[in-house]
Motif scaffolding. Structure first.
Motif, short mmCIF file in Angstrom:
data_model
loop_
_atom_site.label_atom_id
_atom_site.label_comp_id
_atom_site.label_asym_id
_atom_site.label_seq_id
_atom_site.Cartn_x
_atom_site.Cartn_y
_atom_site.Cartn_z
N GLY A 87 7.79 -0.70 -56.49
CA GLY A 87 7.95 -2.14 -56.67
C GLY A 87 7.41 -2.69 -57.98
N PRO A 88 8.13 -2.50 -59.11
CA PRO A 88 7.66 -3.06 -60.39
C PRO A 88 7.37 -4.56 -60.27
CG PRO A 88 9.59 -1.66 -60.71
CD PRO A 88 9.43 -1.82 -59.24
N ARG A 89 6.26 -5.01 -60.85
CA ARG A 89 5.87 -6.42 -60.77
C ARG A 89 6.57 -7.24 -61.86
NH1 ARG A 89 1.40 -7.50 -62.46
NH2 ARG A 89 0.76 -5.51 -63.37
N PRO A 90 7.05 -8.43 -61.53
CA PRO A 90 7.71 -9.26 -62.55
C PRO A 90 6.76 -9.66 -63.66
CG PRO A 90 7.38 -10.50 -60.50
CD PRO A 90 7.05 -9.08 -60.19
N GLY A 91 7.26 -9.61 -64.88
CA GLY A 91 6.49 -10.07 -66.03
C GLY A 91 5.38 -9.17 -66.51
N ALA A 92 5.24 -7.98 -65.92
CA ALA A 92 4.11 -7.12 -66.26
C ALA A 92 4.20 -6.55 -67.69
CB ALA A 92 4.01 -5.97 -65.26
N SER A 93 5.37 -6.62 -68.30
CA SER A 93 5.54 -6.07 -69.65
C SER A 93 5.71 -7.15 -70.71
CB SER A 93 6.75 -5.13 -69.68
OG SER A 93 6.58 -4.06 -68.77
N PHE A 94 5.50 -8.40 -70.34
CA PHE A 94 5.75 -9.49 -71.27
C PHE A 94 4.93 -9.39 -72.55
CE2 PHE A 94 7.60 -13.17 -68.52
CZ PHE A 94 8.75 -12.41 -68.33
#
Length: 341
Positions: free
Chosen positions: A184-191
């Motif tokens: 479950g990749p988290r939204p925005g984690a690579s921003f």
């Protein structure tokens, strides 16, 4: 173009490589091919991650149906093979037929939206709240199809591997991708890979979904900067003029149209103009001679990725712009979902 090996990757590139393996399951070649231009690599990763990989209200099966349909429209056999493999596992998919009616309707929507006329006349089989996810998935595939057609082979196989090994490779790839999805990749984690930026007007379809809007705003700014540093202004103007008149339909097999189009450019910009126009409008027409002529004047890999990325995203943005109002204003109730989703 030389691949940037994992062990030789500098800090920013190495981080994207690690995130690809963590969130996608594999060091996906369609993203890794951007490594010669680290900010463009980050842009491609953010767009793919937030639309296709991060769980949302749209099912992964529906996103894979959009990905497969868009790739078929763009004649991208590599991407068709990758995404249809996921679709087979999720809902079944043989010889272009999707058994689940809801998933099939989404694929038909994506095919229709390859042209503005089709977009205007086709019903939308998902709720308006899913518009950013579905349009975002279509836009990133419009982008990646062009880059893959230029730089990768027809099948996701190691060099020299026989085509017959594709069945086993598909099985392994699907298992790796699904294993990563369960985390479950988290939204925005690579921003933090790219600085914040305003959402362009032609990407207003992403409004209402903070993570997708943030990813596309950052990516668009990074790719626009890549265009400014590596694509002459006259070439950018020429591509945008042609895209403004483009009806979404294939340009055919002849390249005569592009030679006519670049005739008005300064002579030292024509090779860049040829590659940029073909990337945007007919990536399937690009062969080694087109790349060699561009590289005779700009031999570095970074300039090549910058130009093709800018042109690919310009075309993808154009397609996204004519999908916008349909998903936001005229969406129908959700289609029936498959029990496999």
């Amino acid at each position: 173009m030389r691949a940037v090996r994992y062990g030789a990757a500098e800090q920013d590139v190495a981080r994207v490589y690690r995130e690809l393996e963590r969130d996608f399951g594999v060091l996906a070649p369609p993203i890794a091919l951007h490594a010669s231009s680290p900010d463009v690599l980050a842009a491609a990763w953010l767009m793919l991650r937030e639309t296709l990989l991060v769980p949302g209200t749209a099912s992964r099966a529906h996103k894979e149906a959009v990905s497969t349909a868009v790739s078929e429209t763009n004649n991208c056999p590599f991407c068709v093979s990758m995404h249809s493999s996921m679709l087979i596992d999720l809902v079944g998919y043989r010889d272009g037929a999707i058994p689940d009616p809801g998933t099939r309707a989404v694929a038909e929507w994506a095919t229709a939206n390859a042209t503005p006329d089709g977009a205007a006349g086709h019903p939308v089989p998902f709720p308006a709240s899913q518009g950013p996810e579905m349009i975002g998935t279509a836009v990133i595939l419009q982008y990646l199809n062009r880059m893959v057609n230029i730089f990768l082979g027809e099948l996701p196989l190691p060099p020299g591997a026989p085509a017959a090994s594709m069945t086993v490779v598909r099985r392994v790839l699907v298992w790796l991708i699904k294993s990563a999805e369960r985390r479950g990749p988290r939204p925005g984690a690579s921003f933090d890979l790219l600085p914040d930026a305003p959402l362009p007007e032609d990407m207003k379809w992403a409004e209402g979904h903070a993570a997708i809007a943030g990813a596309y705003a950052r990516a668009a700014a990074a790719v626009d900067e890549a265009g400014r540093r590596s694509v002459p202004a006259e070439v950018r103007s020429l591509v945008l003029e042609h895209l403004a008149r483009w009806d979404g339909k294939p340009m055919g097999v002849s390249r005569a149209w592009v030679e006519d189009a670049i005739a008005g450019l300064p002579e030292d910009q024509r090779d860049a103009g040829r590659l940029a126009l073909l990337t945007a409008l007919a990536s399937y027409q690009i062969d080694q001679s087109v790349l060699d002529r561009f590289r005779a004047g700009r031999p570095d890999d970074g300039s090549l990725i910058d130009l093709t990325s800018w042109s690919s995203l310009a075309a993808a943005r154009r397609v996204g712009s004519w999908m916008t109002f349909r998903a936001q204003d005229e969406a129908l109730p959700p289609a029936a979902s498959s029990t496999h989703e």
